[in-house]
Structure formats: structure tokens, C-alpha cells
Write a protein that holds these residues in place. Structure first.
Motif, short mmCIF file in Angstrom:
data_model
loop_
_atom_site.label_atom_id
_atom_site.label_comp_id
_atom_site.label_asym_id
_atom_site.label_seq_id
_atom_site.Cartn_x
_atom_site.Cartn_y
_atom_site.Cartn_z
N HIS A 27 63.39 149.77 -0.30
CA HIS A 27 64.15 149.56 1.09
C HIS A 27 63.48 148.95 2.35
O HIS A 27 64.07 148.50 3.23
CB HIS A 27 63.99 150.99 1.35
CG HIS A 27 64.74 151.90 3.10
ND1 HIS A 27 65.67 151.43 3.53
CD2 HIS A 27 63.79 152.53 3.79
CE1 HIS A 27 66.20 152.14 4.62
NE2 HIS A 27 64.97 152.44 4.39
N THR A 28 61.80 149.49 2.41
CA THR A 28 61.22 148.31 3.07
C THR A 28 61.17 147.19 3.18
O THR A 28 59.45 146.38 4.02
CB THR A 28 59.94 149.92 3.31
OG1 THR A 28 58.93 149.75 2.48
CG2 THR A 28 60.19 150.93 3.92
N GLY A 29 60.99 146.67 2.30
CA GLY A 29 60.47 145.55 2.00
C GLY A 29 59.56 144.90 1.55
O GLY A 29 59.06 143.97 1.08
N SER A 82 65.97 143.89 -4.91
CA SER A 82 67.22 143.45 -3.41
C SER A 82 67.70 145.08 -3.35
O SER A 82 68.64 145.36 -3.91
CB SER A 82 67.24 142.26 -2.86
OG SER A 82 68.55 142.34 -3.70
N VAL A 83 68.02 145.83 -1.65
CA VAL A 83 69.29 146.84 -1.57
C VAL A 83 70.69 146.11 -2.00
O VAL A 83 70.71 144.62 -1.81
CB VAL A 83 69.33 146.96 0.11
CG1 VAL A 83 67.52 147.28 -0.03
CG2 VAL A 83 69.14 146.53 0.42
N GLY A 108 67.53 149.35 3.11
CA GLY A 108 66.80 148.20 4.29
C GLY A 108 66.79 148.09 5.81
O GLY A 108 66.72 146.54 7.02
N HIS A 212 61.49 148.67 9.66
CA HIS A 212 61.84 148.03 9.03
C HIS A 212 61.36 146.33 10.56
O HIS A 212 61.68 145.59 10.35
CB HIS A 212 62.71 147.53 9.47
CG HIS A 212 63.89 148.85 8.31
ND1 HIS A 212 63.47 148.83 7.47
CD2 HIS A 212 64.65 150.14 8.76
CE1 HIS A 212 64.09 149.66 6.44
NE2 HIS A 212 64.55 150.48 7.33
#
Length: 405
Positions: A27-29, A82-83, A108, A212
Motif C-alpha cells: 500500500h505504501t510502495g 502492486s495494488v 495506494g 504516499h
């Protein structure tokens, strides 16, 4: 139970316990590949694979098992994570002095859909929140997406645990309005499932930027922003909002930065709230605010298009100096490792970054010794994204429980 069955059960339990942390990493990369996920979770490759597969089965992420190898790389590339762009959404709503807006926000921090800014904010919070929820519910029906919950951002401190708006100074709502309860009632009446929450708009903006945007990677993040009226602040410590004992921490708008300054709504004089917001800028520049667009937009347009005008230049310097004094005091007290500025403040930073940084450095002990980075916020509609973050939190904590109960 034989040894093999025990091992399988242990792996399954460990994997389920890792679902929430794994989802937050994607979610936060911070986990773009399964290899990174394995390392971050500290689990075996097989467990990480099982976790990713379960999150994919829940419709939350996508696993690309056949990614192309980067030029010059050796070996088989790791599965990319990836989301899921078609996954569930949260309903986010924001109310401010000049109107309200709703959005659908996926994992994301992706805004899937948003309504235009709408309406006049009347003195009846139930009417306003009913309208913004109705707009959001219409978008939700049109999208056909599952909704995990709803979040609301308001221009007021929101007291915990009751969810009451203690000081809606720039909207005509009554002091102590039970905004969370009213919002939750409107959400339920619209047939939207999931929990409903409400919070201060700058707190929520800081949370979104930390996950993000410009605050990503900061351990102690200070956010100061001016939107349509007034000045707000927020602090994120180790990934969590610091809201104090009852949700009222970081009311930075009432720091005195000019003892002989303008009267403030709180009863004091020269507070940051009235010395460094869009109305203060327009007034200092000798411009009478008009009714056509919001005060924030009027101030932005003036700063962008008439920066060379002597009166605008003086107003810019005055607000930068006032803002810098406030930031210096906060640096001395909080010792953040990063400061991010939102709304008109990020425009002031862009107009003269060296002046602002110099004021902070000259007036703060830690600013002189540590050189605290001061950066602009980078997310569009960060308060809406932050409201959605709170709605998403139960899923981030326990994806299986939140989506299958």
C-alpha cells in the motif's frame, strides 16, 4: 498431528499474521517485489508467496509472476507486487469554509473518482454531511466497487473519544457538534457498509503525505498548512499521528507570532491563524477579497501572477517571516526530521525558499544545528486521501477479518 501437518499449519498461521503488514508494505510502495516483501517481513520465500497470493485472492493486490527483467540484470526477476487498480475503495469526504467534496480512494492512496467542489456550508452539519455523503454514494453506485468504510475531514479539532468538532471557527457549525456520529448516520442511511470516522483536515493530510507523499520515510514529520482559512498543524511519529490525550494536539494556529498583530478568534492577538492564512495575505497586499472564488485561490492567483508588484512582494515577505517564526518555535519544541507545508504555505515556500529557511534556522536552535528539511506537500487532495487512510486502516490491520467477517 504428524510433523508435516504441523509445519503447514504453522506456516499458514504465520502467513495470516503477516497479511496486514504485507498489505501495508504494498500500500505504501515499500514492497514493489516479492523479494523485497520477503526481506521486509523476515519470513521465508514460500511464506511471502502464500501471503501475496492470499492478498491477491482478496482482490487487494496484483502479483505479476512474469515481470520483464531490467536491462543488465542477472537471474530470474522477482514477482512484482502492486495494488489492485480495480479493488475496493473507501469513501472520503471533506468540508471546508468554501464548500465540500467527496472522493473514492483505493489502496495506494489512489483517487479513483471525485466530485467537483460543491455547495455552501450551512450552519446545519447534518444537511451538509447528508449532501456530501449522497454525492459520494452516487459515485460509489456508478463505480460498482466494494466500499470498506468512510472517512471525513473537517476544519476543526476533533475531540476523542466522542468525535465532536470543538472549534469549527471558519464554518458556522455549533461548537461541539457530534460530527462523527452525524457522518456515521448519514453513511448508514446511504446504505454504505463499513466503519465511519472523522478527523481534523490537517492531521489527515499529514497522514496521507507520510504514507504516499512528501513525508514518506520521515520518522518525526511536522506538517503545517493553511487552506481556505486559518492555519493547522500535525505531527506523525513513527508512522502514527500524534493527537495527544484527547485528539487536540498540534493546534499550531494559536502560536503567537506577532504580539501586536491582528485579533484572533481565540481571544488572543497575532496568532499564526490570522497572520499567515490567505485572508492575511490578501489584506497585507492591499487586496479586498471577492466572492468569485475561494480565498485560497485568490491568494494563490495573486502570488503567482503579481509577484513582482511591490505590495505583493512585501506581503509575501511578511507572511514568510510570520510563518518562519512559528515553524522555528515548533522545531525547538518537537525536533522533527522533516517539515512539510501545505496550501498557501507551500506557495510561499516556492516564492522564496531561502528566506523561509533562513528565518527558521536563525530562530531555532535545532534549525541552526540540524538543517531541518522544509518541503512542499505533493499530493492533490491530501486531506481526502488521509480521510480514506483512516477508513482503510481496519483492512490494513487485518485484511482477512475485515473483508470476510
Amino acid at each position: 498431528m504428524n510433523g508435516k501437518g504441523s509445519t503447514t499449519r504453522t506456516r499458514l498461521e504465520r502467513g495470516r499474521g503477516a497479511l496486514g503488514p504485507a498489505l501495508e508494505l504494498v500500500h505504501t510502495g515499500r514492497a514493489p517485489t516479492r523479494a523485497v516483501l520477503t526481506a521486509e517481513l523476515g519470513v521465508t520465500r514460500a511464506t511471502a508467496g502464500a501471503v501475496a497470493a492470499e492478498l491477491e485472492a482478496l482482490g487487494l493486490i496484483r502479483v505479476d509472476s512474469r515481470p520483464g527483467a531490467a536491462a543488465g540484470s542477472q537471474g530470474r526477476p522477482s514477482h512484482r507486487l502492486s495494488v489492485d487498480a480495480q479493488g475496493p475503495v473507501a469513501l472520503a469526504a471533506q468540508v471546508h469554509a468554501d464548500g465540500f467534496r467527496a472522493a473514492l480512494v483505493g489502496l495506494g492512496g489512489r483517487i479513483v473518482a471525485t466530485t467537483p467542489a460543491r455547495g455552501t456550508v450551512t450552519a446545519d452539519p447534518a444537511q451538509v454531511l447528508g449532501e456530501v455523503v449522497e454525492a459520494g454514494a452516487g459515485m460509489l453506485r456508478a463505480s460498482g466497487r466494494r466500499c470498506v468504510g468512510a472517512g471525513l475531514a473537517v476544519p476543526s479539532a476533533v475531540a476523542e473519544p466522542d468525535g465532536t468538532a470543538l472549534n469549527p471557527l471558519h464554518i458556522a457549525w455549533p461548537v461541539g457538534a457530534p460530527v462523527r456520529e452525524i457522518f456515521a448516520e448519514q453513511v448508514r442511511a446511504a446504505g454504505i457498509e463499513g466503519p465511519a470516522s472523522a478527523g481534523n483536515d490537517v492531521n489527515l493530510a499529514a497522514l496521507a503525505e507520510h504514507r504516499h507523499g512528501a513525508g514518506r520515510g520521515a520518522q518525526h514529520l511536522l506538517c503545517v498548512a493553511t487552506g481556505h482559512r486559518g492555519v493547522g498543524g500535525a505531527l506523525v511519529l513513527d508512522g502514527r499521528l500524534h493527537t495527544g490525550s484527547s485528539g487536540l494536539a498540534l493546534e499550531v494556529g494559536h502560536l503567537t507570532v506577532n504580539p501586536e498583530g491582528r485579533p484572533c478568534y481565540c481571544g488572543s492577538k497575532g496568532c499564526l491563524d490570522v497572520e499567515a492564512d490567505p485572508l492575511a495575505f490578501l489584506t497585507a497586499a492591499g487586496r479586498a477579497p471577492g466572492p468569485e472564488v475561494s480565498l485560497l485561490q485568490q491568494a494563490r492567483d495573486l502570488l503567482r501572477t503579481e509577484r513582482a508588484d511591490p505590495a505583493v512582494r512585501r506581503a509575501t515577505e511578511q507572511l514568510i517571516d510570520r510563518l518562519g517564526l512559528g515553524l522555528a518555535g515548533l522545531v525547538n519544541i518537537l525536533n522533527p526530521d522533516r517539515i512539510i507545508l501545505g496550501g498557501l504555505h507551500q506557495e510561499l515556500l516556492d516564492a522564496d525558499p531561502e528566506r523561509l529557511r533562513a528565518v527558521v534556522a536563525d530562530r531555532s536552535l535545532w534549525g541552526r544545528s540540524g538543517g531541518v528539511p522544509i518541503l512542499p506537500c505533493t499530493l492533490d487532495h491530501n486531506s481526502l486521501v488521509g480521510a480514506a487512510e483512516v477508513a482503510w486502516q481496519p483492512v490494513l490491520d487485518d485484511p482477512l477479518g475485515a473483508l470476510t467477517d
